[in-house]
Write a protein that holds these residues in place. Structure first.
Motif, PDB file in Angstrom:
ATOM      1  N   ALA A  65       2.966  19.380 -21.986  1.00 61.86           N
ATOM      2  CA  ALA A  65       4.184  19.545 -22.785  1.00 61.86           C
ATOM      3  C   ALA A  65       4.168  18.606 -23.990  1.00 61.86           C
ATOM      4  N   GLY A  66       3.653  17.390 -23.800  1.00 65.08           N
ATOM      5  CA  GLY A  66       3.591  16.436 -24.901  1.00 65.08           C
ATOM      6  C   GLY A  66       2.645  16.890 -25.996  1.00 65.08           C
ATOM      7  N   LYS A  67       1.504  17.454 -25.611  1.00 68.27           N
ATOM      8  CA  LYS A  67       0.545  17.932 -26.600  1.00 68.27           C
ATOM      9  C   LYS A  67       1.123  19.102 -27.395  1.00 68.27           C
ATOM     10  N   VAL A  68       1.864  19.972 -26.717  1.00 67.58           N
ATOM     11  CA  VAL A  68       2.487  21.105 -27.400  1.00 67.58           C
ATOM     12  C   VAL A  68       3.567  20.604 -28.358  1.00 67.58           C
ATOM     13  N   GLU A  69       4.370  19.660 -27.888  1.00 65.66           N
ATOM     14  CA  GLU A  69       5.462  19.131 -28.714  1.00 65.66           C
ATOM     15  C   GLU A  69       4.931  18.439 -29.969  1.00 65.66           C
ATOM     16  N   ARG A  70       3.779  17.772 -29.838  1.00 68.12           N
ATOM     17  CA  ARG A  70       3.190  17.072 -30.989  1.00 68.12           C
ATOM     18  C   ARG A  70       2.374  17.999 -31.876  1.00 68.12           C
ATOM     19  N   GLY A  71       2.270  19.268 -31.508  1.00 70.29           N
ATOM     20  CA  GLY A  71       1.539  20.233 -32.316  1.00 70.29           C
ATOM     21  C   GLY A  71       0.041  20.043 -32.271  1.00 70.29           C
ATOM     22  N   GLU A  72      -0.479  19.519 -31.154  1.00 76.48           N
ATOM     23  CA  GLU A  72      -1.913  19.244 -31.045  1.00 76.48           C
ATOM     24  C   GLU A  72      -2.716  20.451 -30.577  1.00 76.48           C
ATOM     25  N   LEU A  73      -2.037  21.497 -30.121  1.00 73.90           N
ATOM     26  CA  LEU A  73      -2.754  22.648 -29.568  1.00 73.90           C
ATOM     27  C   LEU A  73      -2.378  23.926 -30.304  1.00 73.90           C
ATOM     28  N   ARG A  74      -3.399  24.701 -30.676  1.00 78.19           N
ATOM     29  CA  ARG A  74      -3.156  26.039 -31.182  1.00 78.19           C
ATOM     30  C   ARG A  74      -2.750  26.928 -30.015  1.00 78.19           C
ATOM     31  N   PRO A  75      -2.117  28.082 -30.258  1.00 79.65           N
ATOM     32  CA  PRO A  75      -1.690  28.943 -29.152  1.00 79.65           C
ATOM     33  C   PRO A  75      -2.796  29.287 -28.170  1.00 79.65           C
TER      34      PRO A  75
END
Length: 415
Positions: free
Chosen positions: A94-104
């Motif tokens: 969830a943290g990586k998604v929130e920080r925008g570190e992962l593409r879909p």
């Protein structure tokens, strides 16, 4: 009541015996001793607290408290002793998604990898997870999937796809990142994935087309009037990824300057097509020069697209995309992949994935004496070392030249 531990006539802070009012005032041999310690501030600025009970004597509890305090100062004590692997994995993702570190697509891959791991390790306390357990989990994932497939075949049910060594390598990569960050956050004192053993995986070797085969394919498409000609031409002549090609808009292409700006991708994630306003890597955001012949192909394509726009009138989908269907709708990645495979068979050429056109471009560039650092930049790789590792074997003609040159020198020296 809490009975404090007395050591050398002094009360020891944080060491106590939980007793009842009915217990003797001076000494109780029934209840165990506990300690409580406030640890140094963590990454979030909070000072976590740790309480542990079950010690036989006050001195044992005092010694354990000192060890916990020392470990905490050294960053080796988990401030979340009850945190499970599943709890941390969900929080980490969830943290990586929130920080925008992962593409879909990367988000989906991470979620699937963690689902495999949580199936076996979800309830495991994070601080007690070992590298051996991870090693056993990797083997269990493969073994249990194989058993599921065999059971499905025996009952006539639908069988899942096998879990390959390559898949386990990807799962291990996610586990390593997840647990490395847990160690950095001081939730565990080390990363157990760093020493876990995964199945041996030998990456598949790239087998691109030769320049003659690439020309043959383009000539075949041109002879049939295929509307994929400009897309395939651009793929072979630039090495762009499929998603990057389908994410191109006419606003990104300057035909007068002969350049194309690559900054987004069209991808399929869980069956849903979307445009991602970022490339696969930071280096992927780049300005790509176009060969004059490619510019000519794109000019012809834009003229054809304009004719289709007039023919469809108000029904035309004006999204500004370079590669579209007759009605202006953008091409879908999976549709392009299937069409490419079909046309490859029709042209009677060695079967390739669409992505292998990128490898074909790299192979031709290397044989034309393009340096590896320059090729790396053109292809949007973050690290030239990756380009070298991936494509160093793709220049057999150059290898032959080396051998011939050495042979000639040795021949003249011994002549």
């Amino acid at each position: 009541m809490n009975r404090p531990h007395i050591y050398r006539g002094q009360k020891v802070p944080g060491v106590f015996q939980r007793c009842k009012k009915t217990c003797p005032a001076l000494r109780c041999d029934v209840h165990t001793w506990s300690y409580h310690v406030v640890l140094p501030a963590g990454p979030d600025g909070r000072r976590p607290q740790l309480t542990k009970a079950g010690f036989g004597t006050g001195r044992e509890a005092m010694k354990a408290r000192e060890e916990a305090a020392t470990a905490g100062r050294n960053g080796k004590t988990s401030s979340k002793p009850k945190l499970t692997f599943a709890d941390w994995a969900d929080r980490w993702l969830a943290g990586k998604v929130e920080r925008g570190e992962l593409r879909p697509s990367s988000h989906t891959a991470h979620r699937n990898a963690l689902a495999h791991l949580k199936r076996y390790l979800g309830t495991k306390k994070l601080k007690s997870l070992t590298s051996h357990e991870l090693t056993e989990t990797y083997a269990a994932i493969i073994r249990d999937r194989r058993a599921e497939i065999e059971a499905a075949r025996a009952t006539g049910g639908k069988a899942s796809r096998p879990i390959s060594a390559a898949s386990i390598t990807r799962i291990h990569t996610v586990a390593n990142g997840c647990l490395r960050d847990a160690a950095d956050a001081k939730f565990i004192d080390h990363n157990p994935a760093a020493t876990a053993k995964k199945p041996k995986y030998q990456g598949s070797k790239v087998k691109p087309w030769t320049p003659a085969q690439a020309r043959q394919f383009l000539e075949f498409l041109t002879s049939t009037g295929d509307r994929l000609v400009p897309l395939i031409h651009l793929a072979i002549h630039t090495g762009l990824r499929r998603g990057e090609l389908l994410g191109l808009g006419w606003a990104d292409v300057d035909l007068d300057a002969g350049t194309a700006r690559v900054w987004r991708q069209r991808v399929t994630v869980a069956g849903v097509v979307s445009v991602v306003d970022q490339t696969k890597t930071e280096a992927g955001d780049r300005l790509v020069p176009l060969f004059p012949g490619t510019v000519a192909v794109l000019r012809q394509w834009r003229a054809q697209q304009n004719r289709e726009r007039l023919a469809w009138g108000p029904a035309w989908n004006d999204g500004g995309w370079v590669f579209t269907r007759e009605d202006g709708q953008p091409l879908y990645p999976d549709t392009v992949g299937r069409a490419f495979r079909k046309r490859t068979e029709q042209a009677k050429l060695p079967r390739l994935r669409f992505h292998d056109l990128r490898h074909t471009f790299a192979s031709i560039a290397l044989n034309a004496d393009v340096s590896m650092p320059i090729l790396s930049k053109v292809m949007g790789h973050t690290n030239p070392a990756f380009t070298s590792k991936r494509y160093a074997h793709l220049s057999p003609e150059k290898h032959s030249e080396v051998m011939r040159a050495v042979g000639e020198e040795l021949g003249s020296a011994t002549g």
